[in-house]
Design a protein around this motif. Structure first.
Motif, mmCIF file in Angstrom:
data_model
loop_
_atom_site.group_PDB
_atom_site.id
_atom_site.type_symbol
_atom_site.label_atom_id
_atom_site.label_comp_id
_atom_site.label_asym_id
_atom_site.label_seq_id
_atom_site.Cartn_x
_atom_site.Cartn_y
_atom_site.Cartn_z
ATOM 1 N N GLY A 367 51.364 38.908 46.256
ATOM 2 C CA GLY A 367 51.349 37.628 47.077
ATOM 3 C C GLY A 367 49.912 38.227 48.109
ATOM 4 O O GLY A 367 49.339 37.181 48.442
ATOM 5 N N MET A 368 49.940 39.557 48.505
ATOM 6 C CA MET A 368 48.199 39.878 48.520
ATOM 7 C C MET A 368 47.696 39.739 48.057
ATOM 8 O O MET A 368 46.557 39.343 47.884
ATOM 9 N N GLY A 369 47.794 40.048 46.634
ATOM 10 C CA GLY A 369 46.673 39.126 45.617
ATOM 11 C C GLY A 369 46.140 38.388 45.722
ATOM 12 O O GLY A 369 45.125 37.864 45.459
ATOM 13 N N LEU A 370 47.187 37.160 45.678
ATOM 14 C CA LEU A 370 46.960 35.672 46.231
ATOM 15 C C LEU A 370 46.207 35.631 47.246
ATOM 16 O O LEU A 370 44.811 34.763 46.939
ATOM 17 N N LEU A 371 46.256 35.897 47.991
ATOM 18 C CA LEU A 371 46.089 35.703 49.161
ATOM 19 C C LEU A 371 44.968 36.844 49.581
ATOM 20 O O LEU A 371 43.851 35.824 50.497
ATOM 21 N N TYR A 372 44.553 37.568 49.175
ATOM 22 C CA TYR A 372 43.762 39.085 50.578
ATOM 23 C C TYR A 372 42.142 37.814 50.229
ATOM 24 O O TYR A 372 41.606 37.877 51.226
ATOM 25 N N PRO A 373 42.296 37.819 48.614
ATOM 26 C CA PRO A 373 41.034 37.393 48.094
ATOM 27 C C PRO A 373 40.458 36.071 48.645
ATOM 28 O O PRO A 373 39.214 35.501 49.261
ATOM 29 N N ARG A 374 41.657 35.634 48.930
ATOM 30 C CA ARG A 374 41.582 33.886 49.286
ATOM 31 C C ARG A 374 40.140 33.687 50.740
ATOM 32 O O ARG A 374 40.021 32.882 50.804
ATOM 33 N N LEU A 375 41.481 34.400 51.404
ATOM 34 C CA LEU A 375 40.659 34.346 53.589
ATOM 35 C C LEU A 375 39.843 34.776 53.278
ATOM 36 O O LEU A 375 38.806 34.353 53.818
ATOM 37 N N THR A 376 39.294 36.197 52.316
ATOM 38 C CA THR A 376 37.840 36.620 52.394
ATOM 39 C C THR A 376 36.968 35.252 52.229
ATOM 40 O O THR A 376 35.840 35.000 52.865
ATOM 41 N N VAL A 377 37.432 34.754 50.802
ATOM 42 C CA VAL A 377 36.699 33.874 51.198
ATOM 43 C C VAL A 377 36.384 32.298 51.776
ATOM 44 O O VAL A 377 35.376 31.993 51.922
#
Length: 452
Positions: A367-377
């Motif tokens: 779950g963190m892997g999906l969300l974290y980089p997307r928030l940075t993008v």
């Protein structure tokens, strides 16, 4: 723009920057995984059980100062100088912690390390904003996440083995030596690249720095409250949290506290999920050692599945993120995190098989892997060349502040309930509550400059 489709993060123009940035992320991942695994051993060796949570929260707290300084510095004069200074501080902090003979000295090292870690993250984000086109942002942040794969394979196991068979100090000193080598390589490569500049002055830095110091001191105060009697500790902690709330608002975009549409919600959800995940993660090895008799080595191995899932889901986000959409990614991620925390909570209450913890925590890592980089993008999608440093620092400040406060409050709750493994369920219940609150900003992320 047809030629833009042919460029990549590995083309001739960017390959050395990509390699250097990924190397720094890689070493940061090694350190993060090592600390989580060896902290129970460090706490016992330095007689610092009462300061267990502060060892995590303090680093996250001082990282806010590094983020503010490096964000403003990067916007004004480019990210090269901030990156170099941040890496140097990171190395210095590792050396101080690794050579510590008391818990107080160890905490000093962790505080210095936080200054460097926070500044390094922001500077790297600005590097990405200035030399990578927007359509490559998802790929570069997926590469950053992939830099966790090898640490996930060897980091927890190696750190546990080092602590068990050699000395816990090498979990810090070894990373310091490797970071120095990587830093020398990165410094040589970045010298030839034009990372741009800014307006040449750092407007309002004094005020922002003062606020960052207040936030950091408040977070440390929350952690130190765990060492006070509960009747004094909780009032101290609640006052400190209130002070943090007042001080952090000017460091973030307007509308964060009311989950405003777009960037404010991106910043808010980052802090909430970071607080939930890292507060819970700090007690996973502790739970496995105390309740199920795991050694440090095997407790480290238990964290590997989550790190694999984080890296793998980050890669999926980099490739399919736009097709999935930001709202769908948020809801999937929050569901996975909720299941993870619930599985760990039930195991802590019922003393069920530790396999449930390992598998459940793997879902949380996904779950963190999906969300974290997307928030940075998304943060960079909402940014311009003139405010990428401020927005990147705001994202990281939310991340660090949410994590620091949540870890510290979790430590205080555990101390209030006696400090044994029977008190761990309150930590995981707290994490579930944060995930439920995260649904509100998760539905209001928007698209930034991305296509709808």
């Amino acid at each position: 723009m047809s030629g833009s489709d042919a460029v990549s993060i590995w083309d001739r123009e960017r390959i050395w920057v990509t390699l250097g940035a990924v190397a720094l992320i890689f070493l940061g991942a090694i350190e993060a995984l090592a600390v989580t695994t060896v902290m129970p051993v460090v706490s016992a060796a330095l007689d610092g059980a009462a300061l267990y949570a502060v060892a995590f929260a303090g680093t996250l707290a001082t990282s806010v100062i590094g983020m503010v300084v490096c964000g403003a510095w990067s916007d004004a004069r480019g990210p090269r100088g901030p990156l170099y200074v941040a890496v140097a501080l990171f190395i210095a902090g590792l050396l101080i912690s690794g050579l510590a003979v008391s818990m107080g000295q160890f905490l000093v090292g962790r505080l210095v390390q936080g200054l460097g870690a926070g500044g390094q993250t922001v500077a790297l984000y600005v590097v990405v904003a200035r030399i990578y086109p927007p359509h490559l942002h998802g790929r570069i942040f997926a590469a950053f996440a992939a830099a966790w794969v090898v640490p996930a394979m060897i980091g927890p196991f190696l750190a546990g083995a080092v602590a068990e068979f050699l000395d816990w100090r090498w979990a810090f000193l070894g990373v310091a030596v490797l970071t120095l080598v990587a830093f020398i390589m990165v410094a040589v490569r970045l010298r030839a690249l034009d990372l741009g500049g800014g307006e040449g002055r750092i407007a309002g830095l004094g005020r922002r720095l003062a606020l960052a110091v207040v936030v950091a001191c408040g977070a440390v105060a929350v952690g130190l409250a765990a060492d006070a009697p509960p009747l004094a500790g909780w009032p101290i902690a609640l006052i400190a949290v209130a002070v943090i709330g007042v001080a952090v608002v000017p460091l973030l975009p307007k509308g964060v506290l009311r989950a405003g549409h777009g960037l404010p919600s991106v910043i808010l959800i980052r802090g909430l999920v970071a607080g939930a995940f890292f507060a819970a993660e700090a007690y996973i090895p502790y739970l496995l050692m105390a309740e199920f008799g795991f050694t440090p080595t095997w407790a480290g191995i238990a964290l590997m599945l989550a790190a694999f899932a984080w890296a793998g889901c980050s890669a999926l986000q980099g490739r399919y993120g736009e097709a999935l959409g930001n709202r769908r990614i948020a809801l999937i991620s929050l569901t996975l995190l909720g299941v993870a925390f619930l599985s760990v909570l039930l195991t802590a209450v019922t003393a069920a098989s530790p396999v449930v913890v390992i598998i459940g925590w793997g879902l949380g890592g996904g779950g963190m892997g999906l969300l974290y980089p997307r928030l940075t993008v998304l943060t960079l999608a909402y940014s311009t060349s003139g405010n990428a440093g401020f927005n990147s620092s705001a994202l990281s400040i939310s991340d660090a502040t949410g994590s620091a406060v949540s870890v510290a409050l979790a430590g205080l709750a555990v101390a209030t309930l006696g400090g044994g493994s029977s008190s761990f369920p309150v930590v995981f219940a707290f994490a579930i509550a944060l995930v439920l609150v995260s649904v509100v900003p998760g539905l209001r992320l928007g698209h930034g400059a991305e296509p709808d």
